[in-house]
Design a protein around this motif. Sequence first.
Motif, short mmCIF file in Angstrom:
data_model
loop_
_atom_site.label_atom_id
_atom_site.label_comp_id
_atom_site.label_asym_id
_atom_site.label_seq_id
_atom_site.Cartn_x
_atom_site.Cartn_y
_atom_site.Cartn_z
N GLU A 179 -7.50 11.49 -8.44
CA GLU A 179 -6.24 11.56 -7.69
C GLU A 179 -5.13 10.81 -8.43
OE1 GLU A 179 -6.10 10.99 -3.18
OE2 GLU A 179 -5.20 9.10 -3.90
N LEU A 180 -3.92 11.34 -8.30
CA LEU A 180 -2.73 10.70 -8.86
C LEU A 180 -1.65 10.63 -7.79
CD1 LEU A 180 -1.19 9.67 -11.44
CD2 LEU A 180 -0.42 12.05 -11.75
N THR A 181 -1.04 9.45 -7.58
CA THR A 181 -0.03 9.28 -6.53
C THR A 181 1.14 8.45 -7.04
OG1 THR A 181 -0.96 7.23 -5.62
CG2 THR A 181 -1.78 9.31 -4.71
N ASN A 202 17.95 -1.30 -1.08
CA ASN A 202 17.40 -1.30 -2.43
C ASN A 202 16.40 -0.17 -2.58
OD1 ASN A 202 14.67 -2.55 -3.91
ND2 ASN A 202 16.53 -2.67 -5.12
N PHE A 203 16.53 0.61 -3.66
CA PHE A 203 15.56 1.65 -3.99
C PHE A 203 14.54 1.08 -4.96
CE2 PHE A 203 14.02 4.89 -6.92
CZ PHE A 203 13.47 5.81 -6.03
N ASN A 204 13.26 1.38 -4.74
CA ASN A 204 12.22 0.85 -5.61
C ASN A 204 11.02 1.78 -5.62
OD1 ASN A 204 10.14 -0.26 -3.46
ND2 ASN A 204 12.18 -0.94 -2.80
N VAL A 205 10.15 1.58 -6.58
CA VAL A 205 8.85 2.26 -6.61
C VAL A 205 7.83 1.26 -6.06
CG1 VAL A 205 7.07 3.31 -8.04
CG2 VAL A 205 9.49 3.69 -8.56
N ALA A 206 7.31 1.56 -4.88
CA ALA A 206 6.44 0.61 -4.19
C ALA A 206 4.99 0.70 -4.65
CB ALA A 206 6.51 0.84 -2.69
N GLN A 207 4.58 1.87 -5.15
CA GLN A 207 3.17 2.03 -5.50
C GLN A 207 3.01 3.26 -6.39
OE1 GLN A 207 1.22 4.74 -4.01
NE2 GLN A 207 -0.71 4.14 -4.96
N ALA A 208 2.11 3.17 -7.35
CA ALA A 208 1.71 4.31 -8.17
C ALA A 208 0.26 4.08 -8.59
CB ALA A 208 2.61 4.47 -9.39
N SER A 209 -0.53 5.15 -8.65
CA SER A 209 -1.95 4.93 -8.92
C SER A 209 -2.60 6.13 -9.56
CB SER A 209 -2.68 4.61 -7.61
OG SER A 209 -2.69 5.76 -6.77
N LEU A 210 -3.72 5.85 -10.23
CA LEU A 210 -4.59 6.87 -10.78
C LEU A 210 -6.02 6.50 -10.43
CD1 LEU A 210 -5.26 9.32 -12.63
CD2 LEU A 210 -5.31 7.67 -14.55
N VAL A 211 -6.74 7.44 -9.81
CA VAL A 211 -8.15 7.25 -9.49
C VAL A 211 -8.96 8.29 -10.26
CG1 VAL A 211 -9.91 7.27 -7.69
CG2 VAL A 211 -7.64 6.34 -7.21
N ILE A 212 -9.96 7.84 -10.98
CA ILE A 212 -10.86 8.74 -11.72
C ILE A 212 -12.25 8.63 -11.09
CG2 ILE A 212 -11.87 9.29 -13.95
CD1 ILE A 212 -9.44 7.97 -15.25
N ALA A 213 -12.66 9.71 -10.44
CA ALA A 213 -13.93 9.71 -9.71
C ALA A 213 -15.00 10.45 -10.49
CB ALA A 213 -13.74 10.35 -8.34
N LEU A 250 7.89 7.18 0.83
CA LEU A 250 7.30 8.51 0.66
C LEU A 250 6.21 8.41 -0.39
CD1 LEU A 250 7.31 11.64 1.06
CD2 LEU A 250 8.96 11.71 -0.84
N THR A 251 5.00 8.86 -0.04
CA THR A 251 3.91 8.94 -1.01
C THR A 251 3.57 10.41 -1.24
OG1 THR A 251 2.93 6.82 -0.37
CG2 THR A 251 1.50 8.38 -1.50
N ILE A 252 3.58 10.79 -2.49
CA ILE A 252 3.17 12.16 -2.85
C ILE A 252 2.03 12.06 -3.86
CG2 ILE A 252 5.35 13.30 -2.36
CD1 ILE A 252 6.12 13.03 -5.28
N GLY A 253 1.08 12.98 -3.75
CA GLY A 253 -0.07 12.91 -4.63
C GLY A 253 -0.76 14.24 -4.82
N THR A 254 -1.62 14.25 -5.81
CA THR A 254 -2.39 15.44 -6.10
C THR A 254 -3.81 15.04 -6.48
OG1 THR A 254 -2.52 17.44 -7.48
CG2 THR A 254 -1.68 15.45 -8.53
N GLY A 292 0.78 -1.21 0.00
CA GLY A 292 0.00 0.00 0.00
C GLY A 292 0.82 1.27 0.00
N SER A 293 0.12 2.39 0.14
CA SER A 293 0.75 3.71 0.20
C SER A 293 1.43 3.89 1.54
CB SER A 293 -0.32 4.79 0.01
OG SER A 293 -1.21 4.77 1.12
N ALA A 294 2.18 4.99 1.68
CA ALA A 294 2.84 5.28 2.96
C ALA A 294 1.81 5.43 4.07
CB ALA A 294 3.67 6.56 2.82
#
Length: 517
Positions: free
Chosen positions: A72-74, A99-110, A511-515, A37-39
Amino acid sequence: MTKQSIWAVVCALCASSSVFGQYASDALRYSESNLTGSARFQALGGNHAALGGDPSVIHGNPAGLGFYNRSELTVSPAVTSINNNTRYIDDSRSSGKSNFNVAQASLVIASQPGFQRKWKGSSLGISFSRQQTFQDKYNFSGLNNRSAYLDQVVENVNADGTTVSQLETDFESDPAKGGPVAYSLPSAYYQMYLINPTSTTGPPYAPLNNNNSAADQFGTYSATGANTQWNIAYAGNYNDKFYIGATLGFSRLRYKYTRTFQDNYTDSPELVFTQQDENLTVTGNGINVALGVIYKFNPFVQIGGVLTSPTFTSIKETFNQNVSAQYVDNKVTGPDGDLITPPYTSLPIAPNDFVYSLTSPFRGNFGATFFFQDKGFITGSVEYVGYAGMGANTNYLSSTSNEAFKNETKAEIKDTYRNTANFRIGGEYRMNIFRARAGVAYLGDPYSRTDGLNRQKLLFSAGAGVRGSRFFADLTGTFLTYKTAFTPYTLASAQDYSSVEITNKPVNVMLTIGTTF
């Protein structure tokens, strides 16, 4: 060696109970999931059952998408640090890596809320998530006065009644035909004079004279890879009371490890050391579905649950081994009792490719969340995981061997693993735009066999975040502690070999950042 001979070797390997045990353990390795999941959700201990409005619900409880009223985009970058301590016989060691990785990325269209309708709105979510990480590293050492890896080779070849003719057939020396290469581990040891027949036809065999020397043993293990998943989810909101959603997941499995084990003889007249090297490369693709619901009794209490099907994964793997040795003065005692120079000091084993399908456990997750007006909330969940229902099958071998692989792997799984439950609890405190979070999780031991080692896992997490009108950011750290074990080799007498006890303490910072828009 002919293609038919290679197939015979593969089938013989797959008829071995030790190999069935290997695939049973692989089923568990590719099925466990500690924290996703997210942070924000990771800081809450990984609770997904009864919360909404977070991208984690796309692969967690998709009903939570129904809480969205804005798109939302994260994205969530993370750093995972592996810290392991090992104990083997009389020695302890520490190792680690990051290890550096991308743990999660998402797009929600409401959709826009429908205030005059019972169905208030719906949301579509697409996410990428890291379900498992296989990053690992450890090493171990210890002085063994009772045995060496060579003893296992001798025990096995004698128990199987393997003849000298079979060992010679399992070897190709001609470079024009890909040689030198062995098609079985005992054949490599035989060609290097590490095991020798006591008669002209074969068994019993004896190890190369080591004068009952103690072995200073040393081993390493390093792994990379991850189990990642793309999800497409859809959810609806009925009257701001009942939320329902479904998700379809497409997983991608990547796993690779390298392992070495060396016996350094302290007082052998002929052997300096023997070493076994192996590496495994695994890739796979899978699919699963989940259905979730959340019900809000009032503004202060809501409950939720999600049922997740097994993940059905098609897997391809390649396994490689190599045997090497060093001899005192580069000489060994030949069949006639004379000292000779061994023809080989290192031999590869022919690569073994295998294709099979894996069925992961069924999961059911139920939870509740209690809100304290606008000050925050406490959420908890109980997850059932049906490890005993895992399975594996293949169409790679003959029909008889395929059926044997399926049935005996299933029997090994049922004999080794049990269904278990995971418990998670976490909370969030809100103060204006700031958020503070903490969580803890207990992950049950999936092993039904007992060897004196408790494999339950404890997870602790904490984090903080800020929420603005359009942007938000969350930072979380998680600490996991648990124990595992590795046995380099086994012998008929349990007192003659030892296992490595490994204490794992991985740390993950995300770290989770979103808009929103």
